[in-house]
Design an enzyme around this catalytic site. Sequence first.
Site, PDB file in Angstrom:
ATOM      1  CB  CYS A 192      27.753  32.999  17.363  1.00 24.55           C
ATOM      2  SG  CYS A 192      28.488  34.569  17.846  1.00 24.55           S
ATOM      3  CG  HIS A 196      27.593  29.957  12.398  1.00 23.77           C
ATOM      4  ND1 HIS A 196      27.656  29.726  11.042  1.00 23.77           N
ATOM      5  CD2 HIS A 196      27.563  31.309  12.546  1.00 23.77           C
ATOM      6  CE1 HIS A 196      27.687  30.890  10.409  1.00 23.77           C
ATOM      7  NE2 HIS A 196      27.613  31.866  11.293  1.00 23.77           N
ATOM      8  NE  ARG A 235      31.365  35.935   7.487  1.00 24.70           N
ATOM      9  CZ  ARG A 235      30.188  36.547   7.566  1.00 24.70           C
ATOM     10  NH1 ARG A 235      30.106  37.776   8.042  1.00 24.70           N
ATOM     11  NH2 ARG A 235      29.089  35.960   7.159  1.00 24.70           N
ATOM     12  CB  CYS A 239      28.431  37.623  12.273  1.00 34.46           C
ATOM     13  SG  CYS A 239      28.818  36.269  11.167  1.00 34.46           S
TER      14      CYS A 239
END
Lengths: 278, 136
Positions: A192, A196, A235, A239
């Site tokens: 992740c 991000h 979500r 992802c």
Amino acid sequence: MKRKIYLTLAMACNMTVAAPIFANPVTDNETVRTFFADVFPELALDSYVDGVYAIDENAREQWLQIEEFPPYEDAIDEGKILFDTPFLNGKSYASCFDNEGISIKQNYPYFDQEKNKVVTLELAINECRTDNGEQPLNYGKGPMAYISSYMASTSSGELINVKVPDNAAALAAYEDGKEFFYSRRGQLNMACATCHMANAGKRLRADTLSPALGHATHFPAYRFKWDDVGTIQRRYAGCNAQIRSKPFKLQSEQYRNLEYFHTYMSNGLPINGPGSRK
Amino acid sequence: MTKVTNLRLVFLLVLPFMLSACSDTDDVSKAVSSTMEQEQSNSKPVNQEIIQTTSKDVHLQDLIHHVAQAKRHAEMHGFVWSTTNALVDKGYAEAEKGNEKIAKSAFQEAKLQFELSMEQAKYAAQHWQLLVPEEY
């Protein structure tokens, strides 16, 4: 003298490797905020609630126009109807939550010390249903996302206030979520944090990558790709699929712990969900 | 007039070299394309080579057993790739049709992916903190 320098270096290395097993969540947040302040020095902390639209000027203009007629309004209205509809036993969702379920989203997820697990808002909604003899709803979209959207809308402007109590189980859940967030997975070997954190603000094909800070404020979100509102765990699954990792079940322990860590990161930011996203 | 004739003569003399240069270019492009083909064949995923060399030797049932075992381990680690189970399904489907060679190939690829995902899980367990921003 040289020996002293080597010893000091060796000790410093050891200290780096032997990091504490349970990091301090407060320190984690300070670190993340300082990290993003370095990446986006001109961005005010509260601006992160707008996600990628805080850092992509062109996309922001289009988004603001879309927000003039929010595509998630029907979901909120539908959610309110569902929320107010009594169960077969005459009770309603309001009976399951503090403050009758109004303006509570900012406190979720929380660590339930009796159940020894992280409880997300969607999990609590389904537990409310099953406790009252109703069938659980599917997580991710549909009625669950509508109810969650409505509840989020009643928290608009409230500051996220997720707590990690000072006990081993809660810290372990938080740490587990943190490990998930920073672990590379899937055939594309991405975490992740790869998108991000490390690459926030950069381009991935036609899209600008959003910063992780502020993600949790605007979910459930209406995504144009979904043509509907969906929960944050929907979500997550998306992802994971994009990096070719087999997604976990929604509301699995892994995703609940991830949501716990991920939402805690946005503590102090105002709820502005549901939001609309590309 | 003589100058023009001389020029023509020079041109005629140079022409064969020019043509040969063109043919050299063809050779070069052929050589490049053959090199590229060679590179492509060399850059085939290692797993494909493994499949080709081992699939003849491994009994299908044994392979299915190994895949099931690898799958159990990979799922325990929670790092299964989204591409892998489709390969397992393909393996079973082809085996049912009697296409043993294709089935073996799919199972071998699946086994390798499960194993790689377990390696990834081990690596992540030891190194996930590398992506955490340093404390300020």
